[in-house]
Design a protein around this motif. Sequence first.
Motif, PDB file in Angstrom:
ATOM      1  N   HIS A 109     -50.256   0.056  47.465  1.00 27.95           N
ATOM      2  CA  HIS A 109     -50.333  -0.392  46.068  1.00 27.95           C
ATOM      3  C   HIS A 109     -49.062   0.037  45.366  1.00 27.95           C
ATOM      4  O   HIS A 109     -48.563   1.160  45.583  1.00 27.95           O
ATOM      5  N   SER A 110     -48.549  -0.813  44.500  1.00 29.03           N
ATOM      6  CA  SER A 110     -47.296  -0.513  43.801  1.00 29.03           C
ATOM      7  C   SER A 110     -47.408   0.730  42.929  1.00 29.03           C
ATOM      8  O   SER A 110     -46.408   1.422  42.693  1.00 29.03           O
ATOM      9  N   ALA A 111     -48.618   1.051  42.446  1.00 21.31           N
ATOM     10  CA  ALA A 111     -48.798   2.219  41.586  1.00 21.31           C
ATOM     11  C   ALA A 111     -48.600   3.533  42.334  1.00 21.31           C
ATOM     12  O   ALA A 111     -48.462   4.588  41.710  1.00 21.31           O
ATOM     13  N   LEU A 112     -48.571   3.486  43.669  1.00 18.29           N
ATOM     14  CA  LEU A 112     -48.435   4.712  44.456  1.00 18.29           C
ATOM     15  C   LEU A 112     -46.982   5.092  44.714  1.00 18.29           C
ATOM     16  O   LEU A 112     -46.705   6.056  45.437  1.00 18.29           O
ATOM     17  N   GLY A 113     -46.047   4.334  44.171  1.00 11.22           N
ATOM     18  CA  GLY A 113     -44.653   4.738  44.215  1.00 11.22           C
ATOM     19  C   GLY A 113     -44.010   4.596  45.581  1.00 11.22           C
ATOM     20  O   GLY A 113     -44.196   3.594  46.270  1.00 11.22           O
ATOM     21  N   TRP A 114     -43.251   5.607  45.983  1.00  8.23           N
ATOM     22  CA  TRP A 114     -42.432   5.531  47.188  1.00  8.23           C
ATOM     23  C   TRP A 114     -42.649   6.754  48.071  1.00  8.23           C
ATOM     24  O   TRP A 114     -43.164   7.780  47.651  1.00  8.23           O
ATOM     25  N   ARG A 115     -42.211   6.614  49.323  1.00 11.60           N
ATOM     26  CA  ARG A 115     -42.206   7.708  50.298  1.00 11.60           C
ATOM     27  C   ARG A 115     -40.815   7.771  50.925  1.00 11.60           C
ATOM     28  O   ARG A 115     -40.171   6.738  51.121  1.00 11.60           O
ATOM     29  N   ALA A 116     -40.375   8.978  51.249  1.00  2.00           N
ATOM     30  CA  ALA A 116     -39.105   9.173  51.951  1.00  2.00           C
ATOM     31  C   ALA A 116     -39.285  10.308  52.947  1.00  2.00           C
ATOM     32  O   ALA A 116     -40.176  11.157  52.799  1.00  2.00           O
ATOM     33  N   TYR A 117     -38.420  10.338  53.954  1.00  2.00           N
ATOM     34  CA  TYR A 117     -38.503  11.342  55.020  1.00  2.00           C
ATOM     35  C   TYR A 117     -37.191  12.123  55.055  1.00  2.00           C
ATOM     36  O   TYR A 117     -36.124  11.554  55.293  1.00  2.00           O
ATOM     37  N   ARG A 118     -37.299  13.425  54.772  1.00  6.47           N
ATOM     38  CA  ARG A 118     -36.117  14.253  54.583  1.00  6.47           C
ATOM     39  C   ARG A 118     -36.226  15.555  55.362  1.00  6.47           C
ATOM     40  O   ARG A 118     -37.324  15.965  55.756  1.00  6.47           O
ATOM     41  N   PHE A 150     -65.901   2.141  59.134  1.00  5.23           N
ATOM     42  CA  PHE A 150     -65.334   0.860  59.550  1.00  5.23           C
ATOM     43  C   PHE A 150     -64.298   0.489  58.492  1.00  5.23           C
ATOM     44  O   PHE A 150     -64.585   0.510  57.296  1.00  5.23           O
ATOM     45  N   ILE A 151     -63.090   0.138  58.928  1.00  2.00           N
ATOM     46  CA  ILE A 151     -61.990   0.022  57.966  1.00  2.00           C
ATOM     47  C   ILE A 151     -62.183  -1.083  56.937  1.00  2.00           C
ATOM     48  O   ILE A 151     -61.665  -0.987  55.828  1.00  2.00           O
ATOM     49  N   LEU A 152     -62.921  -2.154  57.274  1.00  3.74           N
ATOM     50  CA  LEU A 152     -63.129  -3.198  56.266  1.00  3.74           C
ATOM     51  C   LEU A 152     -64.062  -2.703  55.170  1.00  3.74           C
ATOM     52  O   LEU A 152     -63.939  -3.106  54.011  1.00  3.74           O
ATOM     53  N   GLU A 153     -65.016  -1.819  55.507  1.00  4.55           N
ATOM     54  CA  GLU A 153     -65.846  -1.203  54.479  1.00  4.55           C
ATOM     55  C   GLU A 153     -65.023  -0.290  53.583  1.00  4.55           C
ATOM     56  O   GLU A 153     -65.404  -0.025  52.447  1.00  4.55           O
ATOM     57  N   ALA A 154     -63.898   0.197  54.091  1.00  2.00           N
ATOM     58  CA  ALA A 154     -63.022   1.082  53.321  1.00  2.00           C
ATOM     59  C   ALA A 154     -61.934   0.323  52.577  1.00  2.00           C
ATOM     60  O   ALA A 154     -61.041   0.941  51.992  1.00  2.00           O
ATOM     61  N   GLY A 155     -61.987  -1.007  52.589  1.00  2.00           N
ATOM     62  CA  GLY A 155     -61.047  -1.800  51.813  1.00  2.00           C
ATOM     63  C   GLY A 155     -59.668  -1.960  52.415  1.00  2.00           C
ATOM     64  O   GLY A 155     -58.698  -2.224  51.697  1.00  2.00           O
ATOM     65  N   PHE A 156     -59.558  -1.841  53.748  1.00  2.00           N
ATOM     66  CA  PHE A 156     -58.235  -1.903  54.371  1.00  2.00           C
ATOM     67  C   PHE A 156     -57.548  -3.243  54.192  1.00  2.00           C
ATOM     68  O   PHE A 156     -56.316  -3.312  54.205  1.00  2.00           O
ATOM     69  N   GLU A 157     -58.297  -4.303  54.023  1.00  2.00           N
ATOM     70  CA  GLU A 157     -57.653  -5.595  53.806  1.00  2.00           C
ATOM     71  C   GLU A 157     -56.926  -5.609  52.463  1.00  2.00           C
ATOM     72  O   GLU A 157     -55.790  -6.087  52.366  1.00  2.00           O
ATOM     73  N   ALA A 158     -57.557  -5.061  51.430  1.00  2.00           N
ATOM     74  CA  ALA A 158     -56.958  -5.044  50.097  1.00  2.00           C
ATOM     75  C   ALA A 158     -55.729  -4.146  50.034  1.00  2.00           C
ATOM     76  O   ALA A 158     -54.795  -4.410  49.270  1.00  2.00           O
ATOM     77  N   ILE A 159     -55.705  -3.073  50.835  1.00  2.00           N
ATOM     78  CA  ILE A 159     -54.579  -2.140  50.780  1.00  2.00           C
ATOM     79  C   ILE A 159     -53.580  -2.396  51.908  1.00  2.00           C
ATOM     80  O   ILE A 159     -52.755  -1.534  52.225  1.00  2.00           O
TER      81      ILE A 159
END
Length: 248
Positions: A109-118, A150-159
């Motif tokens: 989701h765009s609201a979760l910002g960014w990730r980087a590996y340092r 089960f991942i579809l019950e956890a909303g994996f398609e939406a995310i």
Amino acid sequence: MSERHVFRLSGEDTRSFLQGLVTNDVDGVDAGLVYAALLTPQGKYLADFFLSAAGGDVLLDASAEQADMLRTRLSTYKLRADVAISDADLFVHRGLGECPPDGMSDPRHSALGWRAYRAAPQAEDNVDWTALRVAHMIPETGVELTQDTFILEAGFEAIKGVDFRKGCYVGQEVTARMKHKTSLRKGLVQVEVSGDAMPGTPIMSGEKPAGTLLSRSGDHAIAYLRFDRAQGPMTAGEAEVTWAGAGN
């Protein structure tokens, strides 16, 4: 962030190896982060993680609590494939606002910002990530995502954690059947909570168990509900629980 562990997967077979295991299209790493899961053959959740390209290698960013299990599982599936699994000696950084040059947008989701590996750990960022997760229905490892999930019950398609066009992977048959041949009877939803109730509190509809209260932020929470029992007033301990989707 010490609660994460980053693996480096290298070798000529790395992408094809991962492609046959995980729920999302590994080739997406050429465009940025890929969010995916590893499932049991029965289609249940084992782990979720982010994949990213690092030259010819692939970085796998997972919960530190799942690192040993993932190392063992991946090594078991590797067989004779040309894949080496090592610790990347990198730290996960997260933030909101403008994405830095070495960062990648969180695909969930765009609201979760960014990730980087340092190479150095991140200082405290003071972001209320739980509030953001609850607001945007993002499940968390070990909270909403457990060995019974089960991942579809956890909303994996939406995310954006599953690709239905990529071909076979472990647990794919069960996941595809849930997508195309059934309607979900249980799953994660956002609820309003009025009163004191801790995560993990059972949700009741009258005398019948209706689900479980999970991550909470203020008067909103993520809950796992059995939809046929969530059609009226509910309680979690002494708190009142309301689901906007009741009756739909």
